[in-house]
Scaffold this motif. Structure first.
Motif, mmCIF file in Angstrom:
data_model
loop_
_atom_site.group_PDB
_atom_site.id
_atom_site.type_symbol
_atom_site.label_atom_id
_atom_site.label_comp_id
_atom_site.label_asym_id
_atom_site.label_seq_id
_atom_site.Cartn_x
_atom_site.Cartn_y
_atom_site.Cartn_z
ATOM 1 N N ALA A 98 0.828 -1.209 0.000
ATOM 2 C CA ALA A 98 0.000 0.000 0.000
ATOM 3 C C ALA A 98 0.860 1.256 0.000
ATOM 4 O O ALA A 98 0.556 2.227 -0.707
ATOM 5 N N GLN A 99 1.916 1.249 0.786
ATOM 6 C CA GLN A 99 2.802 2.412 0.857
ATOM 7 C C GLN A 99 3.419 2.732 -0.506
ATOM 8 O O GLN A 99 3.613 3.894 -0.850
ATOM 9 N N LYS A 100 3.739 1.690 -1.264
ATOM 10 C CA LYS A 100 4.364 1.881 -2.577
ATOM 11 C C LYS A 100 3.332 2.014 -3.700
ATOM 12 O O LYS A 100 3.703 2.116 -4.871
ATOM 13 N N LYS A 101 2.032 1.999 -3.324
ATOM 14 C CA LYS A 101 0.942 2.154 -4.286
ATOM 15 C C LYS A 101 1.035 1.117 -5.415
ATOM 16 O O LYS A 101 0.908 1.437 -6.612
ATOM 17 N N GLU A 146 -9.832 -0.624 5.997
ATOM 18 C CA GLU A 146 -9.952 0.222 4.799
ATOM 19 C C GLU A 146 -9.511 1.656 5.065
ATOM 20 O O GLU A 146 -8.869 2.286 4.201
ATOM 21 N N SER A 147 -9.840 2.181 6.247
ATOM 22 C CA SER A 147 -9.504 3.576 6.528
ATOM 23 C C SER A 147 -8.002 3.781 6.644
ATOM 24 O O SER A 147 -7.478 4.819 6.218
ATOM 25 N N ILE A 148 -7.300 2.797 7.202
ATOM 26 C CA ILE A 148 -5.846 2.936 7.312
ATOM 27 C C ILE A 148 -5.180 2.719 5.955
ATOM 28 O O ILE A 148 -4.241 3.444 5.588
ATOM 29 N N LEU A 149 -5.649 1.755 5.193
ATOM 30 C CA LEU A 149 -5.108 1.574 3.841
ATOM 31 C C LEU A 149 -5.263 2.852 3.015
ATOM 32 O O LEU A 149 -4.361 3.226 2.256
ATOM 33 N N ALA A 150 -6.386 3.536 3.193
ATOM 34 C CA ALA A 150 -6.634 4.762 2.432
ATOM 35 C C ALA A 150 -5.672 5.877 2.820
ATOM 36 O O ALA A 150 -5.417 6.787 2.019
ATOM 37 N N ARG A 151 -5.141 5.835 4.037
ATOM 38 C CA ARG A 151 -4.137 6.832 4.432
ATOM 39 C C ARG A 151 -2.871 6.671 3.609
ATOM 40 O O ARG A 151 -2.146 7.633 3.374
#
Length: 347
Positions: free
Chosen positions: A164-167, A217-222
């Protein structure tokens, strides 16, 4: 250094009793008082006979009196209780690590939709910092109020974070198959935890309805606001402790298994409680039992460009009490490993 006086609210639940076990060996945190709303006046050993040599009398919850005695409080209460209690504690100037789900979501509407209970006020929701220690330690360090992550979200988010961090995740492609031991359902009685119901059985529950879904989901969206929604299927399995979260993710670029594995190694090289296993070596729940470790491994199906991630934790330690102490350590200025260097119990 100064001795930190600690209070535990909800000391008779599984999260509370695990806090007592771990804090009993902490060099700086001293358990000063334990509290229960239903069993006050009893000795803790009357509830848990294995603590026969631990002389703690369960006290009533009185925020003003607690503020005079304590530096930090761990609230291991059911959802719906902390939303009423924690604001009183914060008003008295006490630092709080909350193990319930009452302050993990940042809107009243989202909480009430998924938890089916009245929400804390938006003002109080905004005060909390989400305590996924490996990724938000800087925020935790500056905070006085931590919303400790849920057990499923801890394993799942630690497993998904590097991608997620690296999109690297294709939107709306995440599927999570998660399995938990029975202690994750708490100490209360219900048909789902009866021996005859769960022994030699595997149960899926709260399909598309589990309150940990919006938390994840909310943390992934960050990290990546294009990730979208996840499919999350929780199961109960007939063991006392442990969570295995198996995640399937479609990548938006092509990578080899070696490249993705190295990404995880690099991301967690300075995270003492996350152990990325050797390529091809996947962890099991018993290998982290009783410890604050999250063991992870990852591979890529190069035919489909789909990643499989496996993350395991002890739901009562890294998924609850251990991570809460890790956050408490960071808040109080100690090394995050203090009092938590406990090897897994095996077999």
């Amino acid at each position: 250094m100064k001795e930190i006086k600690v209070g535990i609210i909800g000391a008779t639940g599984y999260g509370g009793i695990e806090l007592i076990r771990l804090l009993s060996n902490h060099p700086h945190f001293q358990i000063h008082a334990v509290y229960s709303s239903s069993q006050d006046g009893m000795e803790i050993s009357e509830v848990y006979p294995h603590l026969a040599n631990i002389l703690y009398t369960l006290k009533k919850i009185e925020p003003k009196e607690m503020a005079k005695e304590l530096d930090i409080i761990f609230t291991a209460t059911p959802s719906g209780v902390s939303s009423q209690l924690v604001p009183q504690l914060l008003k008295e100037g006490i630092k709080v690590v909350d193990l319930s789900g009452d302050f993990r979501l940042k809107t009243e509407e989202l909480y009430e939709k998924w938890y089916k209970k009245p929400s804390a006020s938006i003002e109080d929701l905004e005060k909390s910092v989400y305590g996924l220690s490996e990724w938000f330690a800087d925020e935790v360090k500056e905070s006085t109020f931590i919303a400790n992550p849920g057990c499923y979200p801890t394993a799942t988010l630690l497993g998904l974070a590097p991608l997620a961090q690296k999109k690297l995740i294709q939107p709306n492609s995440i599927i999570v198959d998660a399995k938990s031991g029975i202690s994750g359902a708490g100490r209360g009685l219900s048909p789902i935890v009866h021996y005859a119901e769960i022994n030699e059985n595997l149960k899926i529950y709260k399909i598309n309805q589990h309150p940990h879904i919006p938390e994840i989901e909310s943390i992934l969206a960050r990290w990546d606001d294009q990730i979208g929604h996840i499919s999350f299927s929780p199961h109960l399995i007939p063991m006392s402790r442990g969570i295995m979260s198996t995640m399937y993710v479609q990548l938006n670029k092509e990578f080899s298994a070696e490249e993705i594995h190295q990404l995880y190694v690099n991301c967690y090289e300075d995270a003492p409680f996350v152990r990325v296993r050797k390529l091809g070596e996947f962890p099991s729940t018993k290998e982290v039992s009783g410890s604050n470790y999250c063991d992870i491994n990852v591979t890529v199906d190069e035919r489909t460009n789909r990643v499989t991630i496996v993350a395991v934790i002890d739901n009562l330690v890294k998924g609850a009490a251990g991570q809460a102490i890790q956050n408490g350590n960071i808040m109080m200025g100690y090394d995050q490993q203090t009092g938590l260097n406990v090897l897994p119990i095996y077999p």
